[in-house]
Design an enzyme around this catalytic site. Sequence first.
Site, short mmCIF file in Angstrom:
data_model
loop_
_atom_site.label_atom_id
_atom_site.label_comp_id
_atom_site.label_asym_id
_atom_site.label_seq_id
_atom_site.Cartn_x
_atom_site.Cartn_y
_atom_site.Cartn_z
CB SER A 1 -0.87 0.04 1.25
OG SER A 1 -0.09 0.43 2.38
CG ASP A 2 1.57 5.91 -1.06
OD1 ASP A 2 2.52 5.90 -0.25
OD2 ASP A 2 1.45 6.79 -1.94
CD1 TRP A 3 5.26 4.66 4.93
CD2 TRP A 3 4.96 3.66 2.95
NE1 TRP A 3 6.24 3.69 4.78
CE2 TRP A 3 6.08 3.07 3.59
CE3 TRP A 3 4.57 3.16 1.71
CZ2 TRP A 3 6.83 2.04 3.02
CZ3 TRP A 3 5.31 2.13 1.13
CH2 TRP A 3 6.41 1.57 1.79
N GLY A 4 -0.16 4.74 4.51
CA GLY A 4 -1.40 5.31 5.03
C GLY A 4 -2.51 5.25 4.01
N GLY A 5 -2.35 4.42 3.00
CA GLY A 5 -3.34 4.33 1.92
C GLY A 5 -4.45 3.32 2.20
#
Length: 703
Positions: free
Chosen positions: A235-239
């Site tokens: 995932s993107d960071w915090g996605g």
Amino acid sequence: MKKVDETRIDDLLSQLTLEEKISMIHGEGIFQTAAVERLGIPALKMSDGPMGVRKEFALDQWINVSSTDDQVSYLPSNSALASTWSREQAYKTGKVLGAEARGRGKDVILAPGINIKRSPICGRNFEYMSEDPRLIEELVAPLIKGIQENDVAACVKHFAANNQETDRLAVDTYLDKRSLREIYFPGFKAAIDKGGSYTIMGAYNRLFGEHSSQSEYLLTSILRDEWGYDGAVISDWGGVHDTREAGQSGLDIEMSVDGDFDNYYMADPLLEAVRSSKIKEEYIDKKIRNILRTMLRLNMLGDDRRDRATGTYNSPEHQRAILECAEESIILLKNQDNRLPIQKDKIKTLAVIGQNAERVHASGGGSAEIKALYEISPLLGLKMQLGGEVEVKYAKGYYVPTKIEKELNWQQDSLKLLQEAVLLAKETDEVIIIAGLDHEYDCEGKDREDMKLPYGQDRLIKEVLAVNPNAVVVIVAGSPVEMGAWSDDAKAIVWSYYAGMEGGRALAKVLLGQVNPSGKLAETFPKKLMDSPAHSIGEFGKYGKVTYKEGVYVGYRYFDSYNVEPEFPFGHGLSYTSFEYSNLEIELDESSVEDDVNVRVRATIRNTGALAGAEVVQVYVASKEASIPRPIHELKGFDKLYLEPNEEKIVEICLHKDSFGFYDEDGCSFLVEPGEYEIQVGSSSRDIRLTENIKLNKKYRYQ
Ligand code: BGC
């Protein structure tokens, strides 16, 4: 994609407890997952990014570790790399990036970023390659191969339709399926099919209402089911925003920015959901398989570790490769009266004007920031290349206010600097203005407000040109700027993207004629923002819902089809020599390969000037009888030729069915219609030198 012994995955999987499996599918550090030491499964260590290996962070907090042993090579941005139009440079750059990542002990490098440059003001454009999917496809594959030869995984990002920074964590993107397939997906598909990218990063934005990093449509239907992807999705960071959706989607690893690791959606909440039978354990097993497969591909497990490639960082070879790439990335946009190159033995004094001459950019921009071992600014590069014989006088020319000062009256200081610069321009033999942007503007997390040069630079350039019409204008920036205020007056305009630690030296070599420029624009430079289709037809930069109403008419597909004059067209870039195109020959063969067409395009390219140089020969295809509206032409092939003076070479570019189709939404596949197509060979999208029509007799479909 590299094959592995799947029985080793079965074996490890059967020994893992549910708790251990859960620990492997989410961050247990800001940039790593948990190890399962009992079974010899190491942590998966990741780092940004596309311009080199980012500085070290604390394991469990978003805090930089202040050390000096994480200084690294600072590579040309993907915008710069794409301007080389060179598969070889892409491969070599990948090799450097992979070796540096491995040298820093990383397993995954969070690069390359390949999102489409839909609008000229997207804050992250500098990290991305192009507005054109074919150019991206051709460069991303060798780049990834170069990275992964070092037993480091590339992580191509951000999948998908991640084209603005405004409201980036939530913006909901809507576009037609045809545009997704023709414009926004091909780079990612090539990264996987041709580049064999071991990992891929989901995006922050939503697409059709679903968060991309946990999207059923993107990650399961497209990536896994349709494209058969068996690498790891990160995932993107915090996605990630939901345990059930993430748990059941094709996502394998949830990463985020805070240290509360057990409470990540795919940590304790997912463990609980599996324990209480709300989510089947087989979903978790699929993720573990993809992660273990990735580790096997990287030689991370068991005895394989002995065979794992070793890396290094900051080697002189890396610096040389970075210089070569930077040299090829610089674009000569305009050179009236052969204003450039500057003859250094004919001048005694040189004025260098503008703060981008002395500014360095490595440490800015967001996740692409680099703690560079060194960075040669343009001013330093010029002085290094001039050899001490020319007196270089530098004037800042404009003031760059700090954030607090922006509110205050800094313009007064700026005016003094402007007057000083104009005075200097009057009394020196040569003047080079080095203007542009910096990472206050080319920056993750926000889009630019407009395309204008900040800090009063338009006025500076105009006033300097008024007193010295021979002044050369150089723009160092990561995305297009308006040039209309002075572009007609300037005789020479040179463009450099953020070109890495050797960027200033490369630029100086081009200005002084020690390198013949060969870069070409990988994006259209519009005259003004509202000319850009994302703004004139579509929506951009809004919060909430954004609709890509321009459809497939992105970049030159729009400018050329709708006859909108750009400042500089896609594919444009001059040389200190000239090239002549002749003898277009096309061979069409629809019978020897089953269900495909072979179109062999040959042309003779001759260097007609006095200097050795390189030309990027571009092949565009124009569909003449399409049953639906299609762009007036589309780039389908290119090659970069190096030619000595008077030398000629025959360029040969082969096109197949995937150069003729459009995405047919009803048939859920690409369709090539029989009929007439024009093959155009040229030096930019608006400088077509040779054309010939061919007729396809058969109909083809492909995915
Ligand atoms: C960016 C990614 C980056 C990640 C980790 C995110 O904010 O969008 O490109 O890799 O942070 O730093």
